[in-house]
Design a protein around this motif. Sequence first.
Motif, PDB file in Angstrom:
ATOM      1  N   GLN A   1      -3.645  86.315  81.885  1.00 30.18           N
ATOM      2  CA  GLN A   1      -4.379  85.858  80.765  1.00 30.18           C
ATOM      3  C   GLN A   1      -3.947  86.562  79.507  1.00 30.18           C
ATOM      4  OE1 GLN A   1      -8.586  86.802  81.629  1.00 30.18           O
ATOM      5  NE2 GLN A   1      -8.106  87.012  83.815  1.00 30.18           N
ATOM      6  N   ASN A   2      -2.599  87.148  79.447  1.00 30.51           N
ATOM      7  CA  ASN A   2      -1.962  87.812  78.354  1.00 30.51           C
ATOM      8  C   ASN A   2      -2.948  88.829  77.630  1.00 30.51           C
ATOM      9  OD1 ASN A   2       0.475  86.397  78.473  1.00 30.51           O
ATOM     10  ND2 ASN A   2      -0.528  84.600  77.617  1.00 30.51           N
ATOM     11  N   ILE A   3      -3.812  89.500  78.398  1.00 31.67           N
ATOM     12  CA  ILE A   3      -4.640  90.536  78.113  1.00 31.67           C
ATOM     13  C   ILE A   3      -3.723  92.093  78.568  1.00 31.67           C
ATOM     14  CG2 ILE A   3      -6.709  91.750  78.017  1.00 31.67           C
ATOM     15  CD1 ILE A   3      -7.776  88.855  79.103  1.00 31.67           C
ATOM     16  N   VAL A   4      -3.573  92.629  77.427  1.00 30.65           N
ATOM     17  CA  VAL A   4      -3.044  93.960  77.451  1.00 30.65           C
ATOM     18  C   VAL A   4      -3.925  95.001  76.902  1.00 30.65           C
ATOM     19  CG1 VAL A   4      -1.250  95.336  76.841  1.00 30.65           C
ATOM     20  CG2 VAL A   4      -0.622  93.194  76.980  1.00 30.65           C
ATOM     21  N   ILE A   5      -4.174  95.834  78.002  1.00 29.14           N
ATOM     22  CA  ILE A   5      -5.101  96.881  77.448  1.00 29.14           C
ATOM     23  C   ILE A   5      -4.300  98.278  77.149  1.00 29.14           C
ATOM     24  CG2 ILE A   5      -6.953  98.534  78.326  1.00 29.14           C
ATOM     25  CD1 ILE A   5      -7.732  95.617  78.153  1.00 29.14           C
ATOM     26  N   PRO A   6      -4.168  98.676  75.761  1.00 28.72           N
ATOM     27  CA  PRO A   6      -3.094  99.620  75.561  1.00 28.72           C
ATOM     28  C   PRO A   6      -3.240 100.892  76.086  1.00 28.72           C
ATOM     29  CG  PRO A   6      -4.955  99.338  73.810  1.00 28.72           C
ATOM     30  CD  PRO A   6      -5.319  98.227  74.992  1.00 28.72           C
ATOM     31  N   VAL A   7      -2.198 101.673  76.627  1.00 25.95           N
ATOM     32  CA  VAL A   7      -2.201 102.832  77.397  1.00 25.95           C
ATOM     33  C   VAL A   7      -2.740 103.970  76.323  1.00 25.95           C
ATOM     34  CG1 VAL A   7      -0.379 104.729  78.299  1.00 25.95           C
ATOM     35  CG2 VAL A   7       0.096 102.177  78.597  1.00 25.95           C
ATOM     36  N   SER A   8      -3.597 104.634  77.060  1.00 29.50           N
ATOM     37  CA  SER A   8      -4.263 105.577  76.232  1.00 29.50           C
ATOM     38  C   SER A   8      -3.315 106.816  75.749  1.00 29.50           C
ATOM     39  CB  SER A   8      -5.480 106.175  77.325  1.00 29.50           C
ATOM     40  OG  SER A   8      -5.744 107.367  76.750  1.00 29.50           O
ATOM     41  N   GLY A   9      -3.578 107.456  74.786  1.00 29.55           N
ATOM     42  CA  GLY A   9      -2.762 108.608  74.536  1.00 29.55           C
ATOM     43  C   GLY A   9      -2.734 109.629  75.516  1.00 29.55           C
ATOM     44  N   ILE A  10      -3.979 109.929  76.193  1.00 34.86           N
ATOM     45  CA  ILE A  10      -4.376 110.804  77.257  1.00 34.86           C
ATOM     46  C   ILE A  10      -3.344 110.503  78.557  1.00 34.86           C
ATOM     47  CG2 ILE A  10      -5.907 111.948  78.776  1.00 34.86           C
ATOM     48  CD1 ILE A  10      -7.919 111.403  76.490  1.00 34.86           C
ATOM     49  N   ALA A  11      -2.962 109.122  78.825  1.00 35.89           N
ATOM     50  CA  ALA A  11      -2.294 108.899  80.005  1.00 35.89           C
ATOM     51  C   ALA A  11      -1.012 109.531  80.095  1.00 35.89           C
ATOM     52  CB  ALA A  11      -2.034 107.272  79.853  1.00 35.89           C
ATOM     53  N   LYS A  12      -0.117 109.742  78.984  1.00 35.70           N
ATOM     54  CA  LYS A  12       0.826 110.707  79.214  1.00 35.70           C
ATOM     55  C   LYS A  12       0.651 112.136  79.717  1.00 35.70           C
ATOM     56  CE  LYS A  12       4.358 108.134  77.448  1.00 35.70           C
ATOM     57  NZ  LYS A  12       5.252 107.531  78.445  1.00 35.70           N
ATOM     58  N   TYR A  13      -0.468 112.717  79.123  1.00 39.07           N
ATOM     59  CA  TYR A  13      -0.749 113.964  79.650  1.00 39.07           C
ATOM     60  C   TYR A  13      -1.423 113.903  80.997  1.00 39.07           C
ATOM     61  CZ  TYR A  13      -0.847 115.284  74.775  1.00 39.07           C
ATOM     62  OH  TYR A  13      -0.422 115.705  73.568  1.00 39.07           O
ATOM     63  N   LYS A  14      -1.890 112.642  81.603  1.00 40.80           N
ATOM     64  CA  LYS A  14      -2.269 112.318  82.796  1.00 40.80           C
ATOM     65  C   LYS A  14      -1.140 112.457  83.828  1.00 40.80           C
ATOM     66  CE  LYS A  14      -2.142 108.633  84.468  1.00 40.80           C
ATOM     67  NZ  LYS A  14      -1.238 107.819  85.582  1.00 40.80           N
ATOM     68  N   THR A  15      -0.187 111.715  83.426  1.00 39.83           N
ATOM     69  CA  THR A  15       1.019 111.788  84.300  1.00 39.83           C
ATOM     70  C   THR A  15       1.776 113.064  84.439  1.00 39.83           C
ATOM     71  OG1 THR A  15       1.466 109.275  83.910  1.00 39.83           O
ATOM     72  CG2 THR A  15       3.264 110.680  84.623  1.00 39.83           C
ATOM     73  N   THR A  16       1.916 113.609  83.167  1.00 39.14           N
ATOM     74  CA  THR A  16       2.658 115.142  83.250  1.00 39.14           C
ATOM     75  C   THR A  16       1.586 116.281  84.180  1.00 39.14           C
ATOM     76  OG1 THR A  16       3.288 114.495  81.056  1.00 39.14           O
ATOM     77  CG2 THR A  16       3.174 117.008  81.596  1.00 39.14           C
ATOM     78  N   SER A  17       0.215 115.973  83.983  1.00 36.61           N
ATOM     79  CA  SER A  17      -0.452 117.123  84.617  1.00 36.61           C
ATOM     80  C   SER A  17      -0.433 116.760  86.243  1.00 36.61           C
ATOM     81  CB  SER A  17      -1.943 117.029  84.411  1.00 36.61           C
ATOM     82  OG  SER A  17      -2.516 115.789  84.574  1.00 36.61           O
ATOM     83  N   GLN A  18      -0.347 115.404  86.603  1.00 34.41           N
ATOM     84  CA  GLN A  18       0.182 115.177  88.014  1.00 34.41           C
ATOM     85  C   GLN A  18       1.509 115.609  88.556  1.00 34.41           C
ATOM     86  OE1 GLN A  18       0.093 110.774  88.123  1.00 34.41           O
ATOM     87  NE2 GLN A  18      -2.226 110.676  88.420  1.00 34.41           N
ATOM     88  N   LEU A  19       2.494 115.328  87.530  1.00 36.74           N
ATOM     89  CA  LEU A  19       4.021 115.983  87.877  1.00 36.74           C
ATOM     90  C   LEU A  19       3.926 117.396  88.051  1.00 36.74           C
ATOM     91  CD1 LEU A  19       5.942 113.507  85.984  1.00 36.74           C
ATOM     92  CD2 LEU A  19       5.524 113.478  88.303  1.00 36.74           C
ATOM     93  N   VAL A  20       3.298 118.096  87.077  1.00 37.23           N
ATOM     94  CA  VAL A  20       3.167 119.800  87.146  1.00 37.23           C
ATOM     95  C   VAL A  20       2.373 120.109  88.369  1.00 37.23           C
ATOM     96  CG1 VAL A  20       2.440 121.621  85.938  1.00 37.23           C
ATOM     97  CG2 VAL A  20       3.598 119.946  84.721  1.00 37.23           C
ATOM     98  N   ALA A  21       1.285 119.566  88.438  1.00 40.72           N
ATOM     99  CA  ALA A  21       0.555 120.044  89.767  1.00 40.72           C
ATOM    100  C   ALA A  21       1.120 119.858  90.945  1.00 40.72           C
ATOM    101  CB  ALA A  21      -0.955 119.195  89.772  1.00 40.72           C
ATOM    102  N   LEU A  22       1.753 118.673  91.220  1.00 40.16           N
ATOM    103  CA  LEU A  22       2.633 118.529  92.569  1.00 40.16           C
ATOM    104  C   LEU A  22       3.731 119.381  92.431  1.00 40.16           C
ATOM    105  CD1 LEU A  22       2.254 114.710  92.655  1.00 40.16           C
ATOM    106  CD2 LEU A  22       0.942 116.513  94.189  1.00 40.16           C
ATOM    107  N   GLY A  23       4.337 119.800  91.308  1.00 43.14           N
ATOM    108  CA  GLY A  23       5.347 120.886  91.425  1.00 43.14           C
ATOM    109  C   GLY A  23       4.809 122.150  91.714  1.00 43.14           C
ATOM    110  N   PHE A  24       3.783 122.663  91.374  1.00 48.11           N
ATOM    111  CA  PHE A  24       3.101 123.993  91.774  1.00 48.11           C
ATOM    112  C   PHE A  24       2.738 123.765  93.483  1.00 48.11           C
ATOM    113  CE2 PHE A  24       1.558 124.981  87.390  1.00 48.11           C
ATOM    114  CZ  PHE A  24       2.502 125.819  87.271  1.00 48.11           C
ATOM    115  N   VAL A  25       2.262 122.776  93.827  1.00 46.45           N
ATOM    116  CA  VAL A  25       2.009 122.501  95.351  1.00 46.45           C
ATOM    117  C   VAL A  25       3.154 122.385  95.987  1.00 46.45           C
ATOM    118  CG1 VAL A  25       0.976 120.983  97.191  1.00 46.45           C
ATOM    119  CG2 VAL A  25      -0.071 121.321  94.981  1.00 46.45           C
ATOM    120  N   MET A  26       4.165 122.038  95.512  1.00 48.00           N
ATOM    121  CA  MET A  26       5.592 121.961  96.413  1.00 48.00           C
ATOM    122  C   MET A  26       6.158 123.409  96.453  1.00 48.00           C
ATOM    123  SD  MET A  26       9.023 119.841  95.433  1.00 48.00           S
ATOM    124  CE  MET A  26       8.215 118.177  95.442  1.00 48.00           C
TER     125      MET A  26
END
Length: 182
Positions: free
Chosen positions: A114-139
């Motif tokens: 439908q050519n509808i783009v929902i813009p990526v939130s500014g928080i989304a970068k923090y979301k990805t970073t927090s996921q990667l950091v958390a998994l690094g700690f678990v690792m």
Amino acid sequence: MNIPNILTLSRIAVIPLIVALVMMHNTTAQWIAFALYVTTALTDFLDGYLARKMKLVSPLGRMLDPIADKLIVGALLITFAFDGSFSTALTFAAIFIIMREIAVSGLREHLGPQNIVIPVSGIAKYKTTSQLVALGFVMVLPIVPGLQLVATATLWLATGLTLYTGYEYFAGAWPHLIKEEK
């Protein structure tokens, strides 16, 4: 094919190796897995930086980059739930993260034609970073004692940011989802 896309594809290609090393449950394999994981996470930032700096942003790169992020996160969440690294509560955190990632991907797929783009939130970068950091700690939990509280707190922070950004996507898409077809 350009350097940023090759870096993104290399991130995807190394995921099975990281998972295999984690599942070996020995110190050397854990350190190698962690080194590969950190390299992969840093490459995530590098490929985007290079694409913008070298003006090599491409449709392939825009598609592959978030897929690579979701694949590494999903693969490790499943691995840690499977091998007992997660408590029951953290297994539910993993389920919430995976459900959100699939739901938002489905939302994008639904809105795309439908050519509808929902813009990526500014928080989304923090979301990805927090996921990667958390998994690094678990690792590194098996090889660096005493990080359980940090790993748990970081994973719950990542879960909260993941769910919040999922809410943002669906809230932004809601007007498009409820309007009636003509």
